[in-house]
Design a protein around this motif. Structure first.
Motif, PDB file in Angstrom:
ATOM      1  N   PHE A  77       5.062   8.804  -7.785  1.00 54.63           N
ATOM      2  CA  PHE A  77       6.424   9.165  -7.395  1.00 54.63           C
ATOM      3  C   PHE A  77       7.186   9.774  -8.566  1.00 54.63           C
ATOM      4  O   PHE A  77       7.069   9.334  -9.704  1.00 54.63           O
ATOM      5  CB  PHE A  77       7.173   7.933  -6.870  1.00 54.63           C
ATOM      6  CG  PHE A  77       6.650   7.433  -5.549  1.00 54.63           C
ATOM      7  CD1 PHE A  77       6.711   8.226  -4.414  1.00 54.63           C
ATOM      8  CD2 PHE A  77       6.076   6.172  -5.447  1.00 54.63           C
ATOM      9  CE1 PHE A  77       6.223   7.769  -3.197  1.00 54.63           C
ATOM     10  CE2 PHE A  77       5.585   5.705  -4.233  1.00 54.63           C
ATOM     11  CZ  PHE A  77       5.659   6.505  -3.105  1.00 54.63           C
ATOM     12  N   VAL A 102       8.917   8.016   4.256  1.00 56.10           N
ATOM     13  CA  VAL A 102       8.633   7.028   3.219  1.00 56.10           C
ATOM     14  C   VAL A 102       7.118   6.860   3.184  1.00 56.10           C
ATOM     15  O   VAL A 102       6.475   6.749   4.223  1.00 56.10           O
ATOM     16  CB  VAL A 102       9.340   5.683   3.480  1.00 56.10           C
ATOM     17  CG1 VAL A 102      10.824   5.807   3.215  1.00 56.10           C
ATOM     18  CG2 VAL A 102       9.099   5.185   4.900  1.00 56.10           C
ATOM     19  N   GLN A 116       7.267   2.412  -1.665  1.00 57.23           N
ATOM     20  CA  GLN A 116       8.490   3.162  -1.377  1.00 57.23           C
ATOM     21  C   GLN A 116       9.190   2.682  -0.108  1.00 57.23           C
ATOM     22  O   GLN A 116      10.424   2.521  -0.102  1.00 57.23           O
ATOM     23  CB  GLN A 116       8.187   4.658  -1.287  1.00 57.23           C
ATOM     24  CG  GLN A 116       9.440   5.512  -1.161  1.00 57.23           C
ATOM     25  CD  GLN A 116       9.124   6.982  -0.933  1.00 57.23           C
ATOM     26  OE1 GLN A 116       8.361   7.333  -0.025  1.00 57.23           O
ATOM     27  NE2 GLN A 116       9.694   7.848  -1.751  1.00 57.23           N
TER      28      GLN A 116
END
Length: 278
Positions: free
Chosen positions: A61, A74, A79
């Motif tokens: 990420f 998502v 996350q």
């Protein structure tokens, strides 16, 4: 036929972009600009900047642009929980495995990538790539304007991009999206690449359909290796993984695609549980 040629030109520009075709880097760079610019209407510099970040930190990420979903999805296991705990609900994420079919495959290439490409070329004043890109559209409209007129030609290229986008998204995401996604953990190169990638079974069709990116593990470990050598090094990589107890995943084409949807549903369910109960 146009969509097929565009998809295959996409895999070809990928080869040139990785400097894996010609012995001299300069020829790879020149041919990369020709293929991605004149044959596809995109930007070599935009692709290089984006794709090399992906290879350096796949499924990390804020470092891999390919998993920057702009709050639309998502992804992974962490996350969704983070979004749920913070009560973030930009989208009904527990339905993302359903709206993926409306937002993901149809729109990535014709909408998101096209906007990003032209915004990047103008903001970076990349007039060389812009000229290559314009040569594609000039050639396209010269070919098809006499048959379909201006708006008909626009509709044609839009439909070609729509079809190509489905092809591109399924091939690229089935090897990455169901895999582990996390924040930076400073892993060694081999472990990081294996946790973020998986292979799809080899066959004549799969090799052609995916531009040999069904050997995603080997491609990520040896990004400058010519695609026709992946099948030669794959048994050696698998043996190394078995020796050291590292994962080496190989899926069927069907399972690779269904796992994309399955992983989106799992992430959406994790978000909903965290959103409601944490």
């Amino acid at each position: 036929m146009l969509a097929t040629s565009q998809a295959q030109a996409g895999w070809l520009q990928h080869d040139y972009g990785h400097l894996s075709v010609c012995k001299k880097s300069g020829w790879n760079h020149k041919l990369h600009k020709f293929v991605i610019g004149h044959l596809k209407g995109a930007s070599a510099n935009w692709w290089n900047h984006r794709h090399f970040q992906h290879h350096a930190k796949p499924n990390i990420f804020r470092k891999d642009p390919d998993i920057n979903s702009l709050h639309v999805f998502v992804l992974g296991d962490k996350q969704p929980v983070e979004y749920g705990i913070k009560k973030l609900k930009y989208m009904p994420y527990h339905h993302q495995h359903q709206y993926f079919f409306l937002i993901g495959p149809p729109l990535i290439v014709p909408v998101f990538f096209n906007i990003q490409i032209f915004r990047t070329m103008f903001s970076q004043r990349d007039w060389v790539d812009l000229a290559w890109s314009m040569s594609f559209y000039l050639r396209f409209f010269c070919c098809y304007y006499p048959f379909f007129g201006f708006f008909g030609s626009v509709a044609l290229i839009s439909f070609v991009r729509f079809l190509e986008s489905h092809w591109f998204v399924w091939v690229t995401q089935m090897s990455h999206l169901p895999m582990e996604m996390d924040h930076e953990r400073q892993q060694d190169w081999l472990t990081m690449q294996l946790s973020a990638t998986c292979n799809i079974e080899q066959s004549t069709f799969n090799d052609w359909f995916s531009g040999h990116l069904n050997f995603q593990i080997e491609h990520h470990l040896f990004p400058t290796m010519p695609r026709h050598n992946y099948h030669l090094v794959a048994p050696l990589v698998r043996a190394l993984c078995e020796k050291h107890g590292l994962p080496y995943q190989v899926k069927t084409l069907q399972k690779g695609m269904t796992d994309v949807v399955r992983s989106l549903k799992k992430s959406g369910d994790l978000w909903l549980d965290a959103y409601l109960h944490k």
